[in-house]
Design a protein around this motif. Structure first.
Motif, short mmCIF file in Angstrom:
data_model
loop_
_atom_site.label_atom_id
_atom_site.label_comp_id
_atom_site.label_asym_id
_atom_site.label_seq_id
_atom_site.Cartn_x
_atom_site.Cartn_y
_atom_site.Cartn_z
N CYS A 1 1.41 -12.02 -4.82
CA CYS A 1 0.65 -11.16 -3.90
C CYS A 1 -0.43 -11.91 -3.14
N HIS A 2 -1.07 -12.87 -3.80
CA HIS A 2 -2.22 -13.55 -3.21
C HIS A 2 -1.86 -14.84 -2.47
N GLU B 1 -3.67 -17.14 1.49
CA GLU B 1 -2.88 -16.35 2.43
C GLU B 1 -2.08 -15.30 1.67
N ALA B 2 -2.72 -14.15 1.46
CA ALA B 2 -2.06 -13.07 0.71
C ALA B 2 -0.91 -12.50 1.52
N ILE B 3 0.03 -11.85 0.83
CA ILE B 3 1.19 -11.28 1.52
C ILE B 3 0.82 -10.07 2.36
N ASP B 4 -0.33 -9.49 2.09
CA ASP B 4 -0.83 -8.34 2.86
C ASP B 4 -2.29 -8.64 3.20
N PRO B 5 -2.70 -8.41 4.44
CA PRO B 5 -4.08 -8.73 4.82
C PRO B 5 -5.14 -7.95 4.04
N SER B 6 -4.76 -6.85 3.41
CA SER B 6 -5.73 -6.10 2.63
C SER B 6 -5.96 -6.70 1.24
N TYR B 7 -5.12 -7.64 0.83
CA TYR B 7 -5.29 -8.30 -0.47
C TYR B 7 -6.29 -9.43 -0.30
N ASN C 1 -6.75 0.22 -9.03
CA ASN C 1 -5.64 -0.27 -8.22
C ASN C 1 -4.47 -0.40 -9.19
#
Length: 118
Positions: free
Chosen positions: A42-43, A49-55, A85
């Motif tokens: 995920c991170h 560089e997380a897979i989602d900008p919210s991470y 979470n």
């Protein structure tokens, strides 16, 4: 009698050192634990560089912040110091205190891409 006192003092010093070393975390053990618990899924592989900008980006974060965050996820939404979470709660509950210290030490040792813009 002096031998016994020296032995007790020596043992106490070793225990104090061991507790301090545990609290500091072990970077190499943290690297292994981060891979074991698949934090990069995920991170991001470099934790920048997380897979989602919210991470969050984890590389270079302060160790004490990471320790507190993981322990808060372990508590979940309970109390005022918990974090909720679903993914992170499940991940954090599987971690021992040593895992938390070690992973936090490892992530803190990495070069982060976080910057403060002035």
């Amino acid at each position: 009698m002096m031998k016994k006192i020296a032995l007790v003092v020596s043992a106490a010093s070793a225990l104090t050192f061991s507790a301090g070393a545990l609290a500091a975390g072990n970077i190499e053990a943290g690297k292994v634990a981060a891979a074991k618990f698949n934090c990069a899924s995920c991170h991001g592989a470099n934790y920048n560089e997380a897979i989602d900008p919210s991470y969050p980006k984890l590389a270079g974060q302060h160790k004490d912040y990471l320790v507190q965050a993981l322990k808060s996820y372990q508590r979940g939404a309970v109390g005022t110091s918990g974090r909720s979470n679903a993914i992170m709660e499940a991940q954090a509950k599987a971690l021992s205190n040593a895992d938390i210290e070690n992973i936090s030490a490892y992530l803190a040792s990495l070069k982060g891409s976080l910057v403060l813009k002035k």
